[in-house]
Write an enzyme that holds these catalytic residues in place. Structure first.
Site, PDB file in Angstrom:
ATOM      1  N   HIS A  26      38.804  46.798  32.650  1.00 22.17           N
ATOM      2  CA  HIS A  26      39.386  45.657  31.927  1.00 22.17           C
ATOM      3  C   HIS A  26      40.095  44.715  32.897  1.00 22.17           C
ATOM      4  O   HIS A  26      39.874  43.492  32.854  1.00 22.17           O
ATOM      5  CB  HIS A  26      40.355  46.194  30.856  1.00 22.17           C
ATOM      6  N   GLU A  27      40.934  45.276  33.770  1.00 24.29           N
ATOM      7  CA  GLU A  27      41.697  44.421  34.694  1.00 24.29           C
ATOM      8  C   GLU A  27      40.785  43.733  35.699  1.00 24.29           C
ATOM      9  O   GLU A  27      40.971  42.558  36.010  1.00 24.29           O
ATOM     10  CB  GLU A  27      42.790  45.229  35.408  1.00 24.29           C
ATOM     11  N   CYS A  79      45.051  43.040  25.076  1.00 25.09           N
ATOM     12  CA  CYS A  79      45.220  42.279  26.315  1.00 25.09           C
ATOM     13  C   CYS A  79      46.420  41.358  26.152  1.00 25.09           C
ATOM     14  O   CYS A  79      46.549  40.710  25.104  1.00 25.09           O
ATOM     15  CB  CYS A  79      43.952  41.464  26.591  1.00 25.09           C
ATOM     16  N   HIS A  93      39.089  40.624  34.539  1.00 24.07           N
ATOM     17  CA  HIS A  93      39.902  39.402  34.612  1.00 24.07           C
ATOM     18  C   HIS A  93      39.636  38.635  35.909  1.00 24.07           C
ATOM     19  O   HIS A  93      39.750  37.410  35.942  1.00 24.07           O
ATOM     20  CB  HIS A  93      41.392  39.746  34.546  1.00 24.07           C
TER      21      HIS A  93
END
Ligand code: NI
Length: 176
Positions: free
Chosen positions: A142-143, A100, A146
């Protein structure tokens, strides 16, 4: 366009819940998206979420390039996704190494759903709906994490598998 400063783990913007974008087609969002793409490419990342550039809005950019003969739902072109929603397909999960841009120098083994469906809109207001698997599914999960204040180490089952990139050769099969 501009290369933006990337927030690192510990900055509060990475721990908050990002707000939905009311109108994806404004000049402000267009500029944000252009800057995020330039920043992601400059940093050599596969994806970037707006909170990583200190903007608490539900905007992500990513790509999942083809590796070898992979095709179909394993890969994604450079994509802008605003106000994304993810639905997990099935119960299969797989572990994969992640990095990341907000956690520089580290890698971690993270279990994620193998198959997902996601949807949202791009910065021109066009709808996007796709099925994803493999790395494509992983980068989207994953994104989108965020946007909910979650960094990949929080998804890890075993922190022994949080390692420095420079030590990854002890763990990963040698490439090429
Ligand atoms: Ni990240």
């Amino acid at each position: 366009m501009a290369i933006l400063k990337i927030a690192r783990m510990g900055h509060p913007v990475l721990a908050g819940i990002a707000k939905p974008v009311a109108d994806p087609a404004t000049p402000e969002i267009r500029r944000l998206v252009a800057d995020m793409l330039e920043t992601m490419i400059d940093a050599g990342g596969a994806g970037l979420a707006a909170p990583q550039v200190h903007v608490p809005l539900r905007v992500v950019v990513f790509q999942a390039p083809a590796e070898g003969d992979d095709s179909g739902s394993d890969t994604a072109p450079l994509t802008v996704l605003i106000n994304p929603e993810i639905a997990v397909i099935g119960e299969e999960r797989e572990a994969g190494w992640e990095g990341c841009l907000s956690v520089p120098g580290l890698r971690g083994l993270v279990e994620r759903p193998s198959h997902i469906r996601y949807r949202g809109v791009d910065h021109e207001g066009h709808g996007i709906e796709r099925v994803a698997k493999g790395f494509h599914a992983r980068v989207v999960c994953h994104e989108c994490d965020h946007l909910d204040g979650v960094l990949y180490p929080q998804r890890m089952a075993d922190l022994k598998q949080l390692i420095f990139e420079t030590e990854a050769h002890h763990w990963l099969p040698r490439q090429g």
